[in-house]
Design a protein around this motif. Structure first.
Motif, PDB file in Angstrom:
ATOM      1  N   ARG A 157       0.824  -1.207   0.000  1.00 51.14           N
ATOM      2  CA  ARG A 157       0.000   0.000   0.000  1.00 51.14           C
ATOM      3  C   ARG A 157       0.862   1.263   0.000  1.00 51.14           C
ATOM      4  NH1 ARG A 157      -4.705   1.513  -0.732  1.00 51.14           N
ATOM      5  NH2 ARG A 157      -5.265   2.392   1.305  1.00 51.14           N
ATOM      6  N   SER A 252       4.621   9.468   3.727  1.00 55.77           N
ATOM      7  CA  SER A 252       3.341   8.835   4.027  1.00 55.77           C
ATOM      8  C   SER A 252       3.317   8.266   5.435  1.00 55.77           C
ATOM      9  CB  SER A 252       3.057   7.689   3.035  1.00 55.77           C
ATOM     10  OG  SER A 252       3.067   8.139   1.703  1.00 55.77           O
ATOM     11  N   SER A 253       2.153   8.315   6.032  1.00 55.05           N
ATOM     12  CA  SER A 253       1.889   7.625   7.289  1.00 55.05           C
ATOM     13  C   SER A 253       0.909   6.504   6.991  1.00 55.05           C
ATOM     14  CB  SER A 253       1.296   8.591   8.315  1.00 55.05           C
ATOM     15  OG  SER A 253       0.971   7.914   9.509  1.00 55.05           O
ATOM     16  N   PHE A 270       0.309  19.076   7.550  1.00 59.74           N
ATOM     17  CA  PHE A 270      -0.092  18.035   6.612  1.00 59.74           C
ATOM     18  C   PHE A 270       0.017  18.536   5.175  1.00 59.74           C
ATOM     19  CE2 PHE A 270      -3.415  15.830   4.153  1.00 59.74           C
ATOM     20  CZ  PHE A 270      -3.076  14.508   4.378  1.00 59.74           C
ATOM     21  N   HIS A 271      -0.495  19.745   4.920  1.00 59.34           N
ATOM     22  CA  HIS A 271      -0.452  20.283   3.571  1.00 59.34           C
ATOM     23  C   HIS A 271       0.952  20.724   3.182  1.00 59.34           C
ATOM     24  CE1 HIS A 271      -4.833  20.210   3.575  1.00 59.34           C
ATOM     25  NE2 HIS A 271      -4.753  20.401   2.276  1.00 59.34           N
ATOM     26  N   GLU A 274       2.740  17.865   1.976  1.00 58.54           N
ATOM     27  CA  GLU A 274       1.987  17.049   1.016  1.00 58.54           C
ATOM     28  C   GLU A 274       1.987  15.590   1.483  1.00 58.54           C
ATOM     29  OE1 GLU A 274       1.366  17.404  -3.699  1.00 58.54           O
ATOM     30  OE2 GLU A 274       3.133  16.206  -3.157  1.00 58.54           O
ATOM     31  N   SER A 275       1.608  15.404   2.735  1.00 57.71           N
ATOM     32  CA  SER A 275       1.604  14.077   3.351  1.00 57.71           C
ATOM     33  C   SER A 275       0.462  13.223   2.800  1.00 57.71           C
ATOM     34  CB  SER A 275       1.430  14.193   4.862  1.00 57.71           C
ATOM     35  OG  SER A 275       2.445  14.973   5.441  1.00 57.71           O
ATOM     36  N   ARG A 276       0.623  11.933   2.991  1.00 55.64           N
ATOM     37  CA  ARG A 276      -0.453  10.992   2.718  1.00 55.64           C
ATOM     38  C   ARG A 276      -0.694  10.169   3.981  1.00 55.64           C
ATOM     39  NH1 ARG A 276       0.420   7.138  -2.166  1.00 55.64           N
ATOM     40  NH2 ARG A 276       2.361   6.731  -1.033  1.00 55.64           N
ATOM     41  N   ILE A 277      -1.951   9.960   4.318  1.00 56.93           N
ATOM     42  CA  ILE A 277      -2.326   9.022   5.375  1.00 56.93           C
ATOM     43  C   ILE A 277      -3.033   7.861   4.698  1.00 56.93           C
ATOM     44  CG2 ILE A 277      -3.669   8.618   7.462  1.00 56.93           C
ATOM     45  CD1 ILE A 277      -3.370  11.560   8.125  1.00 56.93           C
ATOM     46  N   ILE A 278      -2.502   6.668   4.904  1.00 55.58           N
ATOM     47  CA  ILE A 278      -2.981   5.478   4.200  1.00 55.58           C
ATOM     48  C   ILE A 278      -3.477   4.457   5.228  1.00 55.58           C
ATOM     49  CG2 ILE A 278      -2.355   3.581   2.651  1.00 55.58           C
ATOM     50  CD1 ILE A 278      -0.074   5.383   1.610  1.00 55.58           C
TER      51      ILE A 278
END
Length: 336
Positions: A157, A252-253, A270-271, A274-278
């Protein structure tokens, strides 16, 4: 006169929170269309089973036959005797997630040992599509595939690869599985855990030399820019939130564990990054296949993972002890 006797089998049952028993249940002798009889060979005990014993599982009715990390042999038909891994996630096959190839997050999913009785017993009935041949594996290795597949799925993922710097928080079995497959993907892997004994085991048994404790000044020196991927395998809301600042810009987290609490994070950070939480839930067939191939190729040290193997008859008196000692246990296998 017809013989109306019913053959019984011993099953490992969590009767109520804090009470584990071995009880006689009817042994299945027939399977409905599309299902197969499977004689269980080995069962792994996992954190879910410990939570069930402690009364902490939110989706469970007691009493429950536990056990979802399963290997066994098909009972009849042309594949009789074949060793299989049991995928314990029973999906509906018709919801949008299932139609789009994501049965791991089926809207009506039923997990063996949680939503319905599991495999801590000599025989179960399983949809034939949930049985994967385990050629080249021992029954004990095959019983480890499911929990390792959760980590393999999380790594897939995240899209981990060479040159990624990864932090896995939580060095229990799921965290170790995640770390093993992140390393196989080519990532530089760091571990974090409250327990020094778990970190020592990760170093001594699996060669993970980069380890940290919560509260360490981790964002310094070579690590000052953070980690490309932070995997959470703690099941702790505060640990999840503490992991967000450790994610590098563009990183990513990945939430492998699940908690009932609300999770918060600062939107500006977060912005800016440009992080992603998956979210990562359960596993897919390809993850099971990936794990079995890695075991066959010698990339997963299953002997180091297996802490002990017990007969079901011993579990009645030892289950509470295992719950208390789980910090020092990687994986206990049970043979019914």
């Amino acid at each position: 006169m017809n013989d109306t006797s019913v053959e019984t089998m011993d099953c490992g049952v969590c009767v109520t929170p804090g009470t584990f028993a071995v009880e006689a249940r009817a042994k299945p002798t027939e399977a409905p269309a599309g299902h197969r009889l499977v004689d269980i060979a080995a069962v792994g005990i996992c954190g879910t089973d410990y939570h069930i014993f402690e009364g902490k599982h939110p989706f469970l009715d007691y009493p429950r036959v536990i056990g979802h990390e399963l290997s066994g042999h098909i009972v009849d038909g042309p594949e009789a005797g074949t060793l299989v891994v049991v995928n314990p996630y029973i999906s509906c096959g018709t919801c949008r997630a299932c139609r789009r190839g994501k049965p791991n997050c089926c809207t009506r999913i039923a997990v063996l040992g949680v939503h319905r009785d599991g495999g801590m017993c000599p025989r179960i009935v399983v949809p034939e599509g949930n049985l994967y041949p385990a050629h080249g594996l021992s029954p004990e290795q095959a019983a480890m595939v499911e929990f390792l597949a959760i980590g393999a799925h999380a790594v897939a993922r995240a899209g981990c690869g060479t040159d990624d710097r990864v932090l896995v928080t939580g060095a229990g079995p799921i965290g170790l599985g995640t770390a093993l497959f992140a390393r196989l993907a080519g990532a530089e892997v760091h571990l974090m855990d409250l327990s020094q004994s778990r970190l020592d085991a990760a170093r001594n048994l699996f060669g993970f030399t980069e380890s940290h404790r919560p509260g360490d000044d981790i964002l310094s020196g070579d690590l000052s820019e953070g980690f490309d991927v932070v995997f959470d395998a703690t099941g702790n809301a505060k640990a999840i939130e503490a992991g967000f600042p450790l994610v590098a810009h563009g990183g990513s987290s990945v939430l492998v564990s699940v908690v009932k609490d609300d999770i918060t994070f600062p939107d500006a950070e977060f912005h800016k990054r440009e992080s992603r939480i998956i979210g990562s839930r359960n596993a897919l067939r390809e993850d099971f296949d990936r794990v079995m191939a890695a075991i066959r190729d010698g990339h997963i040290p299953t002997d180091a993972i297996a802490t002990a193997t017990l007969p079901l008859s011993d579990l009645r008196d030892r289950f509470a002890e295992l719950v208390e000692d789980r910090e020092n246990i990687i994986k206990v296998l049970v043979t019914p």
